[in-house]
Write a protein that holds these residues in place. Structure first.
Motif, short mmCIF file in Angstrom:
data_model
loop_
_atom_site.label_atom_id
_atom_site.label_comp_id
_atom_site.label_asym_id
_atom_site.label_seq_id
_atom_site.Cartn_x
_atom_site.Cartn_y
_atom_site.Cartn_z
N LEU A 147 -1.73 8.19 3.31
CA LEU A 147 -0.81 8.52 2.22
C LEU A 147 -0.48 10.01 2.23
CD1 LEU A 147 -2.38 6.24 -0.53
CD2 LEU A 147 -0.49 5.76 1.03
N ALA A 189 0.80 -1.23 0.00
CA ALA A 189 0.00 0.00 0.00
C ALA A 189 0.83 1.28 0.00
CB ALA A 189 -0.93 0.01 1.22
N ALA A 190 2.12 1.20 0.25
CA ALA A 190 2.93 2.41 0.41
C ALA A 190 3.01 3.18 -0.91
CB ALA A 190 4.33 2.05 0.89
N ARG A 191 2.95 4.50 -0.78
CA ARG A 191 3.12 5.39 -1.92
C ARG A 191 4.03 6.54 -1.48
NH1 ARG A 191 0.83 1.61 -3.30
NH2 ARG A 191 -1.01 1.35 -4.65
N GLY A 192 5.02 6.82 -2.26
CA GLY A 192 5.92 7.93 -1.91
C GLY A 192 6.89 7.52 -0.82
N ASP A 193 7.61 8.52 -0.33
CA ASP A 193 8.63 8.29 0.68
C ASP A 193 8.01 8.34 2.07
OD1 ASP A 193 10.71 8.05 -1.14
OD2 ASP A 193 10.99 10.22 -1.24
#
Length: 438
Positions: free
Chosen positions: A274, A110-114
């Motif tokens: 997010l 599910a991670a998006r970006g830093d």
């Protein structure tokens, strides 16, 4: 026909098993909602995430992975109960790694970006990690799910520091991988800045019980602000956890902490917050801070205005040739006013303190060795330095510990010309914190 059974074929040598793949071949399953879970004995293991916010950046910058477990009847089971079920050190290592596998799998999907992923490791497993191939396990785990080591923050329990001779080797291994370290539960029990110096964590997490007290007890609140400043000086960013009330969030902003975490900003959830999502709770915290900070400053100015005016008037009378005691009479008549004194431009006190009757009545004989201040040098004191840098303008200090009774005081001071020399006139006020001001 020969019925003799063939000789057994020796096993073909194989490379050592991939520890990550070995765990993946356990009961790791994907639920209908897409979340990964794993079976360990009677327990089904899953992940909830609690977001970690930077109030300055106005967004979630990471998440702490929290174990959520259920028994075979679907009833929730506390994480300590699950960990306590490990029947041997080897089983504990396996269980700890299985939890990390589930957490990393759920974060990666599910991670998006830093964003950072904060991972808790059982203290016994962490301490003995170098001898158990933990570095190789973490490398392969992160490679398997496409995460970079710098995305991982390993949480180290503060009371484990220095308790085992292998601890520093474990820290060095984690650093060698490229992971960050967070020192957890700082401020609980016997916290020690030496531990911060020893392992130099990138992040220190202030314990929630300490945060709760600091938000309700002004004296502890001031200690919290100083503690944050000292941790910054040690090279660590500060995370205040367990924030549940607007008062605790206000303390976080007052103390200039770097990150916050707690129910006020959202309860643990299987979902990630997010970076681009709106954060109305942060808007509310900043709005309260702006309003309350301005109100606090106004109240503080109003409270101190009579003392500042009185010390300014005393300076005018002193220049007219009146003795110090007569000049300070109006100041010393104010509630809480304790004493006045003169300091030369080198910071040396010129005469005896002039004290109020109230102060004399409450003065403790325990501090008699400090009573005579003639010739004492106060050049390092902020009230002296600020007065010297702002000639003729009354200065006000923050509350600090006075040597005249080991209690908090505030000093008003002003520089002036007196008998041909530059001097500073100071007046001390006993400072009982106003609940409004902290």
């Amino acid at each position: 026909m020969d019925d003799t059974p063939p000789a057994p074929v020796p096993p073909t040598p194989v490379a050592p098993a991939d520890p990550v793949l070995a765990l993946l071949q356990t009961d790791l399953q994907r639920a209908d909602d897409g979340c990964w879970t794993a079976q360990h004995g009677p327990y089904r293991l899953g992940t909830h995430f609690q977001a970690i916010y930077s109030l300055s950046h106005h967004r979630a910058v990471g998440h702490e992975a929290l174990l959520r477990a259920h028994d075979d009847q679907g009833r929730p089971v506390p994480a300590p109960t699950v960990l306590a079920s490990a029947g041997s050190p080897e089983d504990l290592v396996y269980l700890d790694r299985l939890c990390r596998l589930v957490h990393v799998a759920n974060f990666a999907r599910a991670a998006r970006g830093d964003q950072w992923l904060f991972l808790n490791i059982h203290p016994a497993v962490f301490v003995h990690a170098p001898a158990m191939g933990a570095g190789r396990f973490m490398e392969m785990l992160l490679q398997r799910f496409g995460l970079a080591p710098q995305q991982i923050v390993l949480e180290v329990t503060e009371d484990m520091v220095g308790r085992d001779q292998d601890f520093e080797r474990a820290v060095a291994q984690a650093r060698g991988l490229g992971c960050l370290l967070a020192l957890d539960d700082f401020g609980a029990g016997h916290s020690n800045f030496d531990r911060v110096w020893r392992i130099q964590p990138e992040i220190v997490k202030l314990d929630r019980s300490f945060v709760r007290r600091a938000a309700t007890e002004p004296r502890i609140g001031r200690i919290a602000m100083q503690m944050v400043s000292l941790l910054h000086a040690c090279g660590a960013m500060v995370l205040m956890e367990g924030i549940e009330t607007p008062e605790e969030a206000y303390l976080a902003l007052q103390a200039d902490v770097d990150f916050v975490q707690g129910y006020l900003f959202g309860r643990p959830s299987p979902l990630l917050h997010l970076p681009g999502e709106p954060q109305p709770q942060i808007d509310a915290v900043w709005a309260r801070f702006d309003a309350q900070y301005d109100a606090d400053k106004r109240a503080e100015r109003d409270r101190l205005a009579p003392y500042a005016n009185a010390i300014g008037q005393a300076a005018t009378l002193l220049q007219s040739g009146l003795p110090l005691e007569a000049c300070c009479r109006e100041f010393l008549a104010l509630p809480g006013a304790e004493l006045c004194y003169l300091i030369d431009e080198q910071g040396l006190q010129l005469e005896h303190n002039v004290t109020s009757p109230h102060f004399e009545a409450l003065r403790s004989p325990q501090f008699a060795p400090l009573r005579d201040s003639r010739g004492a040098r106060w050049a390092r004191r902020p009230y002296f330095r600020r007065a010297m840098d702002n000639f003729g303008r009354v200065q006000v200090t923050r509350p600090y510990l006075t040597v005249h009774g080991a209690h908090l005081c505030v000093t008003v001071s002003v520089s002036l010309r007196w008998k041909g020399q530059l001097v500073v006139l100071g007046g001390d006020i006993a400072w009982e914190p106003d609940p409004q001001l902290g």
